[in-house]
Write an enzyme that holds these catalytic residues in place. Structure first.
Site, PDB file in Angstrom:
ATOM      1  N   CYS A 156       0.785  -1.255  -0.051  1.00  0.00           N
ATOM      2  CA  CYS A 156       0.091   0.104  -0.136  1.00  0.00           C
ATOM      3  C   CYS A 156       0.931   1.371   0.052  1.00  0.00           C
ATOM      4  O   CYS A 156       0.607   2.289  -0.900  1.00  0.00           O
ATOM      5  CB  CYS A 156      -1.120  -0.028   1.395  1.00  0.00           C
ATOM      6  SG  CYS A 156      -0.099  -0.327   2.921  1.00  0.00           S
ATOM      7  N   TYR A 157       1.788   1.204   0.911  1.00  0.00           N
ATOM      8  CA  TYR A 157       2.846   2.525   1.062  1.00  0.00           C
ATOM      9  C   TYR A 157       3.497   2.617  -0.534  1.00  0.00           C
ATOM     10  O   TYR A 157       3.535   3.798  -1.135  1.00  0.00           O
ATOM     11  CB  TYR A 157       3.632   2.529   1.936  1.00  0.00           C
ATOM     12  CG  TYR A 157       3.061   2.855   3.511  1.00  0.00           C
ATOM     13  CD1 TYR A 157       2.349   4.070   3.555  1.00  0.00           C
ATOM     14  CD2 TYR A 157       3.289   1.869   4.479  1.00  0.00           C
ATOM     15  CE1 TYR A 157       2.076   4.230   5.103  1.00  0.00           C
ATOM     16  CE2 TYR A 157       2.775   2.125   5.642  1.00  0.00           C
ATOM     17  CZ  TYR A 157       2.171   3.210   6.117  1.00  0.00           C
ATOM     18  OH  TYR A 157       1.622   3.659   7.345  1.00  0.00           O
TER      19      TYR A 157
END
EC number: 1.2.1.38
Length: 336
Positions: A156-157
């Site tokens: 996600c990051y």
């Protein structure tokens, strides 16, 4: 209809995937699996996620390694929403049965075995599969995804960060001597469904973690081709990521060049929304598959802000984008 099974179905990302697969007009959800010792085995899926009652009511099944060949009869797609070590151990088994595997763990994201001993703490034993894996940053790897049988869905990051930085890197706009500085805050769902004191309602507080040692930093640097400084933060909200990225540009780069780089990269990408001179927010992307991106420049300094739903564009929705690309469906199918 492509028969699709989901392994690691009961986590937050698994629930989103189950819903997407069920909504997809070309996919059939052929099985929901958890580890053979999971307490969730044998339960109706909707007993865990009440909002899916009447939508996904299948019984959750235990997965034993000895049964993989049997359960893969007529299965086309396997989606792994499992721990890194679990995906590492079972992905090759599913590939051997002729399925296409989409892995949401970190087990195949970087094509270097040494990376896993250094940052994940385990020895990678599947060199062939690791070399063949494609990093599924959907807007940037569609040609490779379309030909791959093992797609490693980004974290996600990294999704929030790389999608903001790659257009700049592609055009050589980032000053070579400066590392982009990424500060990103994620909702508590990023920590997973397992009970933890740090993410308990009365304990959670906005705070940085993993300073200089978060494993997403080398993932971002590897796929950007430029070292970065990355500091994640835990926020006291359920879902979403907001990333603020400070970039030193090459001397003489104009605002028009920056805008052109982003427009060239994303003008034909339906899941990316460019918001020049505006401010992305988690509220605007929560429970959507969109990636919102904005930027402002002052001289050589550029501030880029991106927002995604960590469970969707940062995980399940990007996996579905990769499925759509791999099998020739419209990019937005099941997502909007």
């Amino acid at each position: 209809m492509l028969k699709t099974i989901l392994v690691g179905a009961t986590g937050y990302t698994g629930a989103e995937l189950a819903h997407y697969i069920t909504k997809h007009p070309e996919l059939e959800l052929a099985g929901l699996y958890v580890s053979e010792h999971s307490l969730d085995a044998g339960k109706p899926f909707s007993s865990l996620y009440g909002h899916l009652l009447g939508v996904v009511d299948q019984t959750i099944q235990p997965l034993a390694l000895s049964n993989i060949k049997h359960i893969c009869d007529d299965v086309d797609i396997v989606v792994l929403a499992t721990a890194h070590e679990v995906s590492h151990d079972i992905a090759a088994e599913f590939l051997a049965q002729g399925t296409v595997v989409f892995d949401l763990s970190g087990a195949f994201r970087v094509n270097d075995p040494a990376f896993y001993e250094k940052y994940y703490g385990f020895k990678h034993n599947f060199d062939k599969e690791l070399k063949s894996a494609v990093y599924g940053l959907a807007e940037w790897a569609s040609a490779d995804i379309a030909e791959a049988n093992l797609i490693a869905v980004p974290g996600c990051y990294p999704t929030a960060s790389l999608s903001a930085l790659k257009p700049l890197a592609q055009h050589g706009l980032i000053a070579a001597e400066q590392k982009p500085i990424i500060n990103a805050v994620s909702g508590v769902s990023g920590a997973g469904r397992k009970a933890s004191l740090a993410s308990a309602f009365c304990e959670v507080s906005h705070a940085p973690y993993g300073v200089f040692n978060h494993r997403h930093q080398p993932e971002i640097s590897t796929h950007l081709g430029h070292e970065v400084i990355f500091t994640p933060h835990l926020g006291s909200f359920k879902r979403g990521i907001l990333a603020t990225i400070n970039v030193k540009l090459v001397a003489g780069v104009t605002p028009e060049q920056v805008t052109a780089a982003y427009q060239e990269a994303y003008q034909d990408q339906p899941m990316v929304r460019l918001l020049p001179r505006r401010t992305p927010s988690i509220k605007a992307v929560e429970k959507t598959a969109y990636y919102d991106l904005a930027w402002q420049q002052q001289g050589q300094d550029l501030i880029v802000v991106s927002a995604i739903d960590n469970l969707l564009k940062g995980a399940a929705a990007q996996a579905m984008q990769c499925i759509n690309i791999r099998f020739g469906f419209a990019m937005t199918t099941s997502l909007v």
